[in-house]
Enzyme design. Structure first.
Site, PDB file in Angstrom:
ATOM      1  N   LYS A 104      -1.264  -9.524   2.752  1.00  0.00           N
ATOM      2  CA  LYS A 104      -0.525  -9.079   3.951  1.00  0.00           C
ATOM      3  C   LYS A 104      -1.432  -8.161   4.756  1.00  0.00           C
ATOM      4  O   LYS A 104      -2.129  -7.324   4.169  1.00  0.00           O
ATOM      5  CB  LYS A 104       0.755  -8.336   3.565  1.00  0.00           C
ATOM      6  CG  LYS A 104       1.479  -7.750   4.775  1.00  0.00           C
ATOM      7  CD  LYS A 104       2.876  -7.264   4.436  1.00  0.00           C
ATOM      8  CE  LYS A 104       2.955  -5.867   3.879  1.00  0.00           C
ATOM      9  NZ  LYS A 104       2.389  -4.791   4.731  1.00  0.00           N
TER      10      LYS A 104
ATOM     11  N   ASP B   2       0.837  -1.207   0.000  1.00  0.00           N
ATOM     12  CA  ASP B   2       0.000   0.000   0.000  1.00  0.00           C
ATOM     13  C   ASP B   2       0.872   1.258   0.000  1.00  0.00           C
ATOM     14  O   ASP B   2       0.368   2.379  -0.079  1.00  0.00           O
ATOM     15  CB  ASP B   2      -1.022  -0.013   1.154  1.00  0.00           C
ATOM     16  CG  ASP B   2      -0.373  -0.029   2.532  1.00  0.00           C
ATOM     17  OD1 ASP B   2       0.870  -0.148   2.614  1.00  0.00           O
ATOM     18  OD2 ASP B   2      -1.113   0.071   3.527  1.00  0.00           O
ATOM     19  N   SER B   3       2.200   1.075   0.050  1.00  0.00           N
ATOM     20  CA  SER B   3       3.134   2.189  -0.169  1.00  0.00           C
ATOM     21  C   SER B   3       2.890   2.825  -1.529  1.00  0.00           C
ATOM     22  O   SER B   3       3.281   3.965  -1.787  1.00  0.00           O
ATOM     23  CB  SER B   3       4.582   1.698  -0.073  1.00  0.00           C
ATOM     24  OG  SER B   3       4.766   0.539  -0.871  1.00  0.00           O
TER      25      SER B   3
ATOM     26  N   GLU C 150      -1.544  -5.782   8.582  1.00  0.00           N
ATOM     27  CA  GLU C 150      -0.725  -5.203   9.651  1.00  0.00           C
ATOM     28  C   GLU C 150      -1.347  -5.489  11.016  1.00  0.00           C
ATOM     29  O   GLU C 150      -2.568  -5.439  11.166  1.00  0.00           O
ATOM     30  CB  GLU C 150      -0.617  -3.678   9.449  1.00  0.00           C
ATOM     31  CG  GLU C 150       0.108  -3.298   8.172  1.00  0.00           C
ATOM     32  CD  GLU C 150       0.322  -1.792   8.018  1.00  0.00           C
ATOM     33  OE1 GLU C 150      -0.012  -1.027   8.952  1.00  0.00           O
ATOM     34  OE2 GLU C 150       0.821  -1.383   6.954  1.00  0.00           O
TER      35      GLU C 150
ATOM     36  N   GLU D  95       9.089  -4.387  10.626  1.00  0.00           N
ATOM     37  CA  GLU D  95       9.480  -3.053  10.131  1.00  0.00           C
ATOM     38  C   GLU D  95       9.834  -2.132  11.302  1.00  0.00           C
ATOM     39  O   GLU D  95       9.122  -2.096  12.318  1.00  0.00           O
ATOM     40  CB  GLU D  95       8.322  -2.443   9.310  1.00  0.00           C
ATOM     41  CG  GLU D  95       8.628  -1.020   8.828  1.00  0.00           C
ATOM     42  CD  GLU D  95       7.685  -0.480   7.769  1.00  0.00           C
ATOM     43  OE1 GLU D  95       6.777  -1.214   7.327  1.00  0.00           O
ATOM     44  OE2 GLU D  95       7.866   0.691   7.384  1.00  0.00           O
TER      45      GLU D  95
HETATM   46  O1  KIV Z   1       3.494  -1.158   1.649  1.00  0.00           O
HETATM   47  C1  KIV Z   1       4.681  -1.547   1.673  1.00  0.00           C
HETATM   48  O2  KIV Z   1       5.478  -1.273   0.777  1.00  0.00           O
HETATM   49  C2  KIV Z   1       5.103  -2.339   2.816  1.00  0.00           C
HETATM   50  C3  KIV Z   1       6.558  -2.678   2.923  1.00  0.00           C
HETATM   51  C4  KIV Z   1       7.306  -1.489   3.339  1.00  0.00           C
HETATM   52  C5  KIV Z   1       6.784  -3.832   3.815  1.00  0.00           C
HETATM   53  O3  KIV Z   1       4.292  -2.693   3.619  1.00  0.00           O
END
Ligand code: KIV
Length: 287
Positions: free
Chosen positions: A112, A43-44, A114, A181
């Site tokens: 994924k 989600d980055s 969190e 992280e």
């Molecule tokens: O969204 C992302 O890119 C991430 C990574 C930094 C692990 O969660």
């Protein structure tokens, strides 16, 4: 060879696992050619591609658009889709509906999410629905408002213990790996050594089972004023080379050096001759 969840788990204690973010087709191709083990459609994306200040506003629909682009490259790497903020917080039903879209429509191999104990019920439900889950602990960017910013986590004995308990819980629930992280090296190392599933570190030192970076950080596709986190290493400077190429393009088109004959479709003499008629036709149309 397509990399699978059991394959990734089996890499623990054998070699370091490589993970990179990707949000589009060409980067997904590059990840396969460079033999990345895992592609994370993170989600980055909200920040590095869409220009938002944080990851909170990205939607399932926006994420899905990019997961599809990554999967269209049919990468050998395992494709993990990041579940965006509020896509797994409201109810178990909604969580499964959203996650299943990443698998069924986006052709991702896993998702994924969190958080640790707060996510116990949803992680269990996802795994019961046959959706492999990668956990994410430590500095979880979707919790930035609760954390009061992007802060290193697990810095005291009690907090490190909490982190380890969360990691054990995620492992017991059936997560196949965990991103750590923004965690001190010593904490990430001992968590990694005491889990049976692989950890993937970002800002967690060198002793995790794998490493991940955001692709735009790694290739330097960011303007100079952007301040990198301490854990970022720019392996390239694509922003500068893109500006250089665009500047050259602008100067060549202005000088009419580009496109040259090499980049143009030139007809044979006969065909050119027959087009004289065409030029007459144009004149007729315009008269
Ligand atoms: O969204 C992302 O890119 C991430 C990574 C930094 C692990 O969660």
């Amino acid at each position: 060879m397509k990399k699978t969840v059991p394959y990734i788990v089996g890499l623990k204690d054998k070699r370091v696992i490589s993970m990179i973010t990707a949000y589009d087709y060409p980067t997904s191709k590059a990840a396969t050619v460079s033999e990345m083990d895992i592609i994370l459609v993170g989600d980055s994306l909200a920040q590095v591609v869409l220009g938002h200040d944080d990851t909170l506003s990205i939607t399932v629909e926006e994420m899905l658009h990019h997961v599809k682009a990554v999967s269209n490259a049919k990468p050998d790497s395992l494709v993990v889709a990041d579940m965006p903020y509020m896509s797994y917080h409201i109810s178990i039903e909604e969580t499964i509906r959203n996650a299943s879209r990443f698998i069924k429509e986006g052709k991702a191999d896993a998702v994924k999410i969190e958080g640790g104990s707060k996510r116990e019920k949803v992680v269990r439900a996802l795994i019961n629905a046959e959706i492999p889950v990668m956990g994410h602990l430590g500095l979880t960017p979707q919790s930035k408002n609760i954390m009061g910013g992007y802060k290193i986590q697990g810095k005291t004995l009690d907090l490190a213990k909490e982190l380890f308990e969360d990691a054990l819980l995620l492992q017991d629930l059936g997560c196949f790996s965990i991103v750590l992280e923004g965690v001190p090296t010593v904490v990430a190392q001992s968590i990694s050594e005491n889990l049976g599933i692989p950890t993937i570190g970002i800002g967690a030192g060198k002793y995790t089972d794998g490493q991940v970076l955001v692709i735009h950080d790694l290739v330097g596709m960011k303007s100079k004023e952007y301040i990198d986190a301490k854990f970022v290493k720019r392996f390239d400077n694509q922003f500068d080379s893109t500006v250089k190429a665009l500047t050259q393009f602008k100067s060549e088109i202005e000088a009419r050096d580009f496109p040259s004959e090499e980049h143009s479709y030139i007809l044979s003499n006969n065909a050119e001759e027959s087009l004289k008629e065409w030029k007459k036709e144009i004149k007729k149309i315009l008269s």
